[in-house]
Design an enzyme around this catalytic site. Structure first.
Site, PDB file in Angstrom:
ATOM      1  N   HIS A 130     -90.685 -19.959  52.124  1.00 36.76           N
ATOM      2  CA  HIS A 130     -91.504 -19.255  51.116  1.00 36.76           C
ATOM      3  C   HIS A 130     -91.174 -17.880  50.671  1.00 36.76           C
ATOM      4  O   HIS A 130     -91.458 -17.238  49.883  1.00 36.76           O
ATOM      5  CB  HIS A 130     -93.055 -19.217  51.601  1.00 36.76           C
ATOM      6  CG  HIS A 130     -93.244 -18.217  52.538  1.00 36.76           C
ATOM      7  ND1 HIS A 130     -93.096 -18.344  53.930  1.00 36.76           N
ATOM      8  CD2 HIS A 130     -93.622 -16.926  52.451  1.00 36.76           C
ATOM      9  CE1 HIS A 130     -93.287 -17.189  54.550  1.00 36.76           C
ATOM     10  NE2 HIS A 130     -93.888 -16.484  53.570  1.00 36.76           N
TER      11      HIS A 130
HETATM   12  C1  UD1 Z   1     -97.482 -13.335  51.435  1.00 33.51           C
HETATM   13  C2  UD1 Z   1     -96.811 -12.341  51.782  1.00 33.51           C
HETATM   14  C3  UD1 Z   1     -95.569 -12.694  52.876  1.00 33.51           C
HETATM   15  C4  UD1 Z   1     -96.416 -13.588  53.818  1.00 33.51           C
HETATM   16  C5  UD1 Z   1     -96.770 -14.800  53.169  1.00 33.51           C
HETATM   17  C6  UD1 Z   1     -97.608 -16.037  53.940  1.00 33.51           C
HETATM   18  C7  UD1 Z   1     -96.698 -10.108  50.499  1.00 33.51           C
HETATM   19  C8  UD1 Z   1     -95.625  -9.217  49.714  1.00 33.51           C
HETATM   20  N1  UD1 Z   1     -96.155 -11.387  51.005  1.00 33.51           N
HETATM   21  O1  UD1 Z   1     -96.487 -14.179  50.441  1.00 33.51           O
HETATM   22  O2  UD1 Z   1     -95.229 -11.445  53.688  1.00 33.51           O
HETATM   23  O3  UD1 Z   1     -95.172 -14.422  54.591  1.00 33.51           O
HETATM   24  O4  UD1 Z   1     -98.087 -14.344  52.340  1.00 33.51           O
HETATM   25  O5  UD1 Z   1     -98.077 -16.852  53.287  1.00 33.51           O
HETATM   26  O6  UD1 Z   1     -97.733  -9.942  50.701  1.00 33.51           O
HETATM   27  N2  UD1 Z   1    -100.656 -18.832  45.730  1.00 33.51           N
HETATM   28  C9  UD1 Z   1    -101.676 -19.621  45.570  1.00 33.51           C
HETATM   29  N3  UD1 Z   1    -102.819 -19.719  46.347  1.00 33.51           N
HETATM   30  C10 UD1 Z   1    -103.115 -18.975  47.323  1.00 33.51           C
HETATM   31  C11 UD1 Z   1    -102.281 -17.744  47.391  1.00 33.51           C
HETATM   32  C12 UD1 Z   1    -100.944 -17.696  46.569  1.00 33.51           C
HETATM   33  O7  UD1 Z   1    -101.440 -20.482  44.568  1.00 33.51           O
HETATM   34  O8  UD1 Z   1    -103.985 -19.073  47.850  1.00 33.51           O
HETATM   35  C13 UD1 Z   1     -99.616 -18.615  44.650  1.00 33.51           C
HETATM   36  C14 UD1 Z   1     -99.795 -17.755  43.648  1.00 33.51           C
HETATM   37  O9  UD1 Z   1     -99.443 -18.255  42.593  1.00 33.51           O
HETATM   38  C15 UD1 Z   1     -98.737 -16.546  43.742  1.00 33.51           C
HETATM   39  C16 UD1 Z   1     -97.657 -17.111  44.926  1.00 33.51           C
HETATM   40  O10 UD1 Z   1     -98.552 -18.303  45.659  1.00 33.51           O
HETATM   41  O11 UD1 Z   1     -98.334 -16.073  42.964  1.00 33.51           O
HETATM   42  C17 UD1 Z   1     -97.410 -16.203  45.981  1.00 33.51           C
HETATM   43  O12 UD1 Z   1     -98.610 -15.289  46.610  1.00 33.51           O
HETATM   44  P1  UD1 Z   1     -98.492 -13.852  47.225  1.00 33.51           P
HETATM   45  O13 UD1 Z   1     -99.740 -13.466  47.963  1.00 33.51           O
HETATM   46  O14 UD1 Z   1     -98.033 -13.044  46.151  1.00 33.51           O
HETATM   47  O15 UD1 Z   1     -97.326 -13.898  48.197  1.00 33.51           O
HETATM   48  P2  UD1 Z   1     -96.735 -15.120  49.000  1.00 33.51           P
HETATM   49  O16 UD1 Z   1     -95.588 -15.708  48.800  1.00 33.51           O
HETATM   50  O17 UD1 Z   1     -97.876 -15.715  49.622  1.00 33.51           O
END
Ligand code: UD1
Length: 353
Positions: free
Chosen positions: A201
């Site tokens: 990821h």
């Molecule tokens: C975040 C953390 C990362 C951690 C990871 C664990 C930051 C900068 N990054 O990354 O360090 O290793 O979490 O999972 O804080 N999304 C969903 N459903 C959810 C959450 C996210 O669909 O419940 C999708 C959204 O479209 C979003 C993307 O995943 O844009 C990324 O989510 P985000 O919270 O921005 O960062 P992670 O990649 O999850």
């Protein structure tokens, strides 16, 4: 210290906060739990609360996703009134996600002491958003709880006074130890006996079409020798669709709850990942881990544990896979203080303050 407020937002935060919440509850201190809502899908959030027996958050800021700036800003904007109203004596933040740094910034401006759990880790790679979050959070924190000696060394180098640093061990391993018996008794659910478990990821791997395509090609090669189990993070799922990458050769699963994932890790022949926490969990479990990154903020998993950094070196991955298939995998040791009592140590220190 009477009232501690915890801030969690993303999946790994939940695993880290659970043992601290439990240990503080045992000591009878008042606690408030704030969920920023950074992760919001049921299988990225609620399931973790249930399995780790984390109480329902007192407040959910409902922030959800966005760019780094908008997500961080939105957490700050909505968290500030919560701190002003609940007047905690200390705010505990966990790990290195955007929720961590956002909460630390709010509290330090309101002159509320901040404790950082999992302080001092450094990849020395500022292209990682988490590295920025780690540096800023540690700079602002009043009390820093480190998981391993290298964390202390990094913080001392950066000029953090010795008396603020507490080497307490690894809270993520507290959760692992607590739920490993449940994981061991999980049914196999039709999974093969021998398999590679994959997670992916990191933006540097999945947000770039060429990198993502190259990694999937490598995984397809691996799958010729060993079955692959690949629970896909929502970020990765989106990118695969966006880039139109064909994944027919790999069986993609939805994100998996904590206990079931722990079960899959403990039985895996190898774990191939770019996660931070999984490098630690495999080291504890003694399962070989091939990390698809050039650096790690958790070097002890390489020096002492079962982790090997393969970066984007496809041949390197193939060579290490061969060794594993021949039963010549890297052996490792468990780092000191990764013993299930890190949360207790933190609670003990806070109680004395
Ligand atoms: C975040 C953390 C990362 C951690 C990871 C664990 C930051 C900068 N990054 O990354 O360090 O290793 O979490 O999972 O804080 N999304 C969903 N459903 C959810 C959450 C996210 O669909 O419940 C999708 C959204 O479209 C979003 C993307 O995943 O844009 C990324 O989510 P985000 O919270 O921005 O960062 P992670 O990649 O999850």
């Amino acid at each position: 210290m009477n009232h501690i407020l915890h801030v969690v937002g993303a999946r790994p935060n939940f695993v880290k906060a659970a043992p601290v919440l439990r240990a503080i509850r045992k000591r009878g201190l008042r606690q408030t739990l704030v969920h920023t809502g950074q992760h919001y899908d049921r299988n990225m959030s609620d399931v973790f609360f249930t399995q780790l027996e984390i109480p329902e958050p007192d407040v959910n800021l409902g922030v959800k996703s966005g760019t780094h700036a908008s997500q961080t800003a939105e957490i700050m904007r909505s968290f500030e009134p919560v701190v002003l109203e609940s007047k905690p004596d200390m705010v505990l933040v966990y790990g290195d996600v955007n929720s961590t740094v956002a909460a630390a910034l709010v509290c330090s401006k309101l002159l509320v002491p901040v404790g950082h759990v999992e302080a001092g880790l450094r990849s020395f790679d500022r292209t990682m958003p988490e590295e920025i979050n780690r540096i800023v959070t540690d700079r602002l924190a009043d009390i820093l709880f480190t998981p391993s000696e290298d964390g202390d060394t990094n913080l001392l180098h950066e000029g953090v006074p010795r008396e603020r640093i507490h080497l307490v061990g690894n809270v993520m391993i507290d959760s692992l130890i607590q739920l490993l018996p449940a994981a061991k008794s999980c049914p196999k659910n039709g999974f093969p006996d021998r398999y590679a478990l994959v997670t992916l990821h990191r933006p540097s791997n999945v947000d770039d079409v060429d990198s993502l395509r190259a990694i999937l090609d490598s995984l397809t090669n691996v799958s010729k020798e060993l079955s692959i189990i690949f629970p896909v993070h929502p970020r990765t799922r989106q990118r695969l669709a966006e880039f139109g990458i064909d994944t027919q050769n790999l069986k993609l699963l939805d994100p998996i709850p904590y206990i079931e994932f722990l079960s899959l890790q403990s039985r895996a022949a190898v774990v191939i990942t770019d996660s931070g926490g999984i490098q630690e969990e495999t080291t504890y479990l003694g399962v070989p881990c091939l990390t698809l990154r050039r650096n790690t903020e958790r070097p002890i998993t390489v020096t002492l544990g079962t982790n090997i950094l393969v970066g984007d070196d496809r041949e390197g991955l193939a060579t290490e896979m061969e060794k594993i298939l021949e039963g010549k995998q890297k052996k490792g040791l468990r780092p000191p203080l990764w013993d299930g009592y890190a949360g207790d140590r933190i609670a003990g220190i806070l109680q004395k303050m």
